[in-house]
Design a protein around this motif. Structure first.
Motif, mmCIF file in Angstrom:
data_model
loop_
_atom_site.group_PDB
_atom_site.id
_atom_site.type_symbol
_atom_site.label_atom_id
_atom_site.label_comp_id
_atom_site.label_asym_id
_atom_site.label_seq_id
_atom_site.Cartn_x
_atom_site.Cartn_y
_atom_site.Cartn_z
ATOM 1 N N UNK A 1 62.522 -16.304 31.617
ATOM 2 C CA UNK A 1 63.015 -15.091 32.287
ATOM 3 C C UNK A 1 62.127 -13.908 31.943
ATOM 4 N N UNK A 2 61.825 -13.768 30.668
ATOM 5 C CA UNK A 2 60.988 -12.641 30.255
ATOM 6 C C UNK A 2 59.573 -12.779 30.818
ATOM 7 N N UNK A 3 59.107 -14.010 30.938
ATOM 8 C CA UNK A 3 57.790 -14.229 31.526
ATOM 9 C C UNK A 3 57.727 -13.787 32.987
ATOM 10 N N UNK A 4 58.866 -13.869 33.667
ATOM 11 C CA UNK A 4 58.924 -13.480 35.086
ATOM 12 C C UNK A 4 59.445 -12.054 35.255
ATOM 13 N N UNK A 5 59.527 -11.337 34.149
ATOM 14 C CA UNK A 5 60.187 -10.034 34.142
ATOM 15 C C UNK A 5 59.723 -9.089 35.250
ATOM 16 N N UNK A 6 58.412 -8.914 35.387
ATOM 17 C CA UNK A 6 57.902 -7.924 36.348
ATOM 18 C C UNK A 6 58.373 -8.247 37.767
ATOM 19 N N UNK A 7 58.230 -9.508 38.148
ATOM 20 C CA UNK A 7 58.660 -9.908 39.491
ATOM 21 C C UNK A 7 60.168 -9.777 39.659
ATOM 22 N N UNK A 8 60.882 -10.178 38.632
ATOM 23 C CA UNK A 8 62.347 -10.114 38.722
ATOM 24 C C UNK A 8 62.822 -8.677 38.913
ATOM 25 N N UNK A 9 62.240 -7.768 38.154
ATOM 26 C CA UNK A 9 62.670 -6.367 38.246
ATOM 27 C C UNK A 9 62.331 -5.790 39.620
ATOM 28 N N UNK A 10 61.163 -6.091 40.103
ATOM 29 C CA UNK A 10 60.767 -5.585 41.424
ATOM 30 C C UNK A 10 61.708 -6.107 42.514
#
Lengths: 504, 504
Positions: B46-55
């Protein structure tokens, strides 16, 4: 049903629930030690009335006085066990997470007044003073019991003993009350001030009350122990040593005239285990003919065994069809002794949907031998059974490989799995589990017997940043560091009693 | 709703549940340590995908990216907390009663595949990887999530991250799957292989699913967190020092645009606390105009605030009626910013049945000041409110006598009671409780957040007289006496890890 209007604590639903509601706050706040003493006083009062209780119960249930005497002891011991649970205090699940901005404390508190419906077969242990009542009072919940129509005199005698004990212990007698009659039962579970229900009885009656609870504007939990046809599995090596398995099997099939929820109703054995089958048949033929608990159980036994005996693929090993039919023939008022019935079938017939009756519980001295051809077939059969309260496995060392295959299925399907012991004769302690999937239990996460039965009547509460002076009494009690201190989990670590520092 | 048929793990109900069912036995038996590592791997992915997830989430929810970024952290931390819960092992409630005839061991085991319905307002923390999923996976239950129609892209991105993490951790990716669409939700909770449901959402939707679960031939537990209008009580002395209470109150009223289940919806203050009321009004006038989560919440906010503002006995302190009405006027597709609304009323008007709407939750930057004339009147009002997830008390030392009167009522009515802190901003830990009576929760004995949320997905199992060699893996693990040993209660006494002797 005639009312004894003079009996203190017995009344109409509105009145009895209102008394329970008024008693609740004081009972919540009375503290753990006085609540433990209340339970012990109740145990003493039951034992003080033992002779009368046994005589009354023997007349109302036809159960053996020695059996009933032992049940009074078990019921008193159960009350004392819950006194120990209350004193030990783990049940509160006291938990503290410290933080600069203010600690969070979590603990369990009583729900409020609860309703308890006892069973016909254990007039004491599952009755007005039984496990549901004992665990609810231990939790701090006043109890409104529903009088059992099959043994109203016992219910009233027990109610009187409990209320007298409460008065003697300095607690409001209204922590225990009772209502009577079918309509009162439905009114009770839908009363807005009732917060949960404990029930032991039939699938039909239990499901109807469950549905009422679920349909309330504010639904409440219904902890029902309903029907259970419990499998007993004889593995191939054990089947070749009948003398090793016959006693636990017969005990499981015939305890209390086959009128226990832990009866082994389906006995699985290899299809070549003729010696074992013969011996079980002989024991059933030699077994006493019990008088059953009440006319409706007697009639259901006669009709149920006759119906099952007539199914395709079912063989009657023992049981006089005429004798079992007597009670049905003479009507529901009859309580003649009944004949033990042992049927035999195969896994294939058991799983035939036309024979679904075989997979349902039938109270009385009745069991079905189910012959299996392979352990694979046995596993298939066990996986297809309804969930049950208990399952038994009878095995020798030579059966260990097969046991590894079979046990996971049984653990999936039964709340308790016993090894070379009777399925009946539940021990009451900390590790006890008496539950299972539906219909064995309507709430598979809970037990109706044993120390953890108290959890059903509690709900969590969290207090964040509270001043120590305002903490509830049960958490303040822990501050003294004395013998009654609470076990507490502090910042994730499970510890002994709270110290004064932790709540100041 | 369009399906992305290429997305692994998303499919029709029958297929996804069947995959979960097949994954269940292996997941039960994989052992505690591998399950803890799975949760940690999921946190890392989840943290690895953080930037995409937040966007993605910012586009779908209109929530602030910084808020969403912090929520990803919270969600990952929650997964790691449950890894700690699994390793610590108390959750198994391992219990041994020794006896000459054979010990009884009790422990908790996973129910099987469960369904999880996430919320609109916390796309991560109450979403596909949220507390329900984390606690169910920790328990050993595969999860079938229902895609949220308000943020399907986030749901799919999170699903992909979790399945990739499972594969990386050597666990079947089918321990997490997803279904999409309204009909699929009803099919999911009535599927015979689904054993329990976690739900966070509206009273209407939640009650409909609760009813489906209760009506099943084999009912299953429905753990629903539904609506909650949370009271915040300013006691008289505190009301005279507005600067001490204004920040926690405003935070409680406006966190996440007033779209949190812990929002203070009813702020009780003395009827002479004009300065405090003025300051709260000013803060609402100055507050930002948020874009709400989705068109239906926007429309409900406009209609709900307008309807409440028009009630008899209700005064509009702040909020532009025209502005709040805009969204409703322009239709459900609209997501214009909305105007914060602060109403004022009295205890008498609040309790008027014609004004029942005031006692219901309404998402958005809306709250009601409720003026009380006496602490007795305050108590009456609090006791008449629906149960809530949380309640706040704002007090000074001078208020302690009044606090003693008021706190018991709040503890009765709310799952968590905070002292001089915001009601919003739930901390996730061992002492966390996020629940309450209906409608705050459909299962008041449970929590949806915090370490003990794992208990919802477990059921007890008792093994009596079993040979040590046949004990389930999770109990055998305890025999080594190593760091992963289980806390165990032995003959009533709560101890540290089991020793080898105890299971041999």
């Amino acid at each position: 049903m005639t009312h004894d209007d003079q009996l203190d604590g017995l009344g109409d639903v509105a009145d009895v629930v209102e008394r329970a509601r008024r008693a609740a706050p004081g009972f919540t706040n009375v503290g753990r030690e006085p609540r433990a003493r209340l339970l012990e006083t109740m145990a003493g009062h039951l034992e003080g009335a033992r002779a009368d209780l046994v005589t009354t119960a023997a007349a109302e249930t036809a159960l053996d006085p020695d059996v009933l005497d032992a049940e009074v002891t078990r019921t008193a011991d159960q009350l004392r066990m819950f006194a120990g649970v209350v004193r030990e205090g783990s049940y509160l699940e006291a938990t503290v997470d410290t933080a600069p901005g203010g600690d969070v404390m979590r603990w369990l508190r009583p729900l409020g007044p609860v309703a308890v419906f006892g069973a016909s077969n254990f007039p004491f242990a599952y009755g007005v003073a039984g496990g549901d009542t004992a665990s609810a009072l231990a939790a701090g919940c006043p109890v409104v019991a529903k009088e059992h129509p099959s043994h109203p005199r016992i219910c009233r005698a027990v109610l009187s003993a409990l209320r007298a004990a409460a008065a003697a212990a300095g607690v409001s007698p209204d922590v225990i009350g009772m209502v009577s009659g079918f309509e009162a039962g439905a009114q009770l579970v839908t009363h807005p001030d009732i917060t949960a229900v404990g029930f032991t009885g039939s699938v039909g009656g239990g499901r109807a009350l469950f549905d009422l609870c679920a349909a309330r504007p504010l639904p409440i939990p219904f902890y029902g122990e309903l029907g259970s046809v419990n499998p007993a599995v004889v593995l191939p090596h054990a089947a070749r040593s009948p003398e090793r398995v016959i006693e636990p099997l017969v005990t499981s099939m015939l305890a209390r005239g086959g009128q226990v929820c832990t009866k082994a109703g389906l006995v699985f054995l290899p299809d070549d285990a003729e010696d074992l089958a013969d011996r079980l048949r002989q024991r059933m033929l030699d077994a006493p003919r019990p008088v059953l608990l009440n006319p409706s159980i007697t009639a259901a036994y006669a009709a149920g065994t006759a119906r099952r005996a007539a199914l395709d693929g079912v063989e009657v090993l023992s049981g006089d069809a005429a004798a079992t039919g007597d009670a049905a023939a003479t009507g529901a008022g009859d309580r003649s002794p009944v004949s033990p019935v042992l049927l035999a079938t195969t896994v294939v017939s058991l799983l035939d949907d036309a024979n679904a009756d075989l997979r349902d519980e039938c109270f009385g001295p009745y069991a079905v031998l189910v012959r299996y051809r392979s352990v694979a077939e046995l596993r298939t059969a066990l996986a297809a059974l309804p969930s049950s309260l208990v399952a038994g496995v009878y095995a020798t060392d030579g059966d260990l490989p097969d046991a590894r295959d079979v046990l996971p299925v049984l653990v999936d399907r039964a709340g308790r799995v016993v090894w070379n012991q009777p399925t009946s004769g539940l021990r009451v302690g900390w590790a006890t589990h008496h539950g299972g999937g539906y219909p064995a239990s309507t709430a598979s996460g809970t037990t109706s017997v044993g120390a953890t039965a108290i959890r059903r009547w509690l709900r969590p509460s969290a207090l964040q940043g509270w001043p120590a002076a305002l903490l509830p009494a049960e958490l303040r009690d822990a501050a003294g560091g004395d013998d009654r201190g609470l076990p507490v989990r502090r910042n994730g670590r499970l510890n002994g009693p709270l110290t004064a520092r932790e709540v100041s």
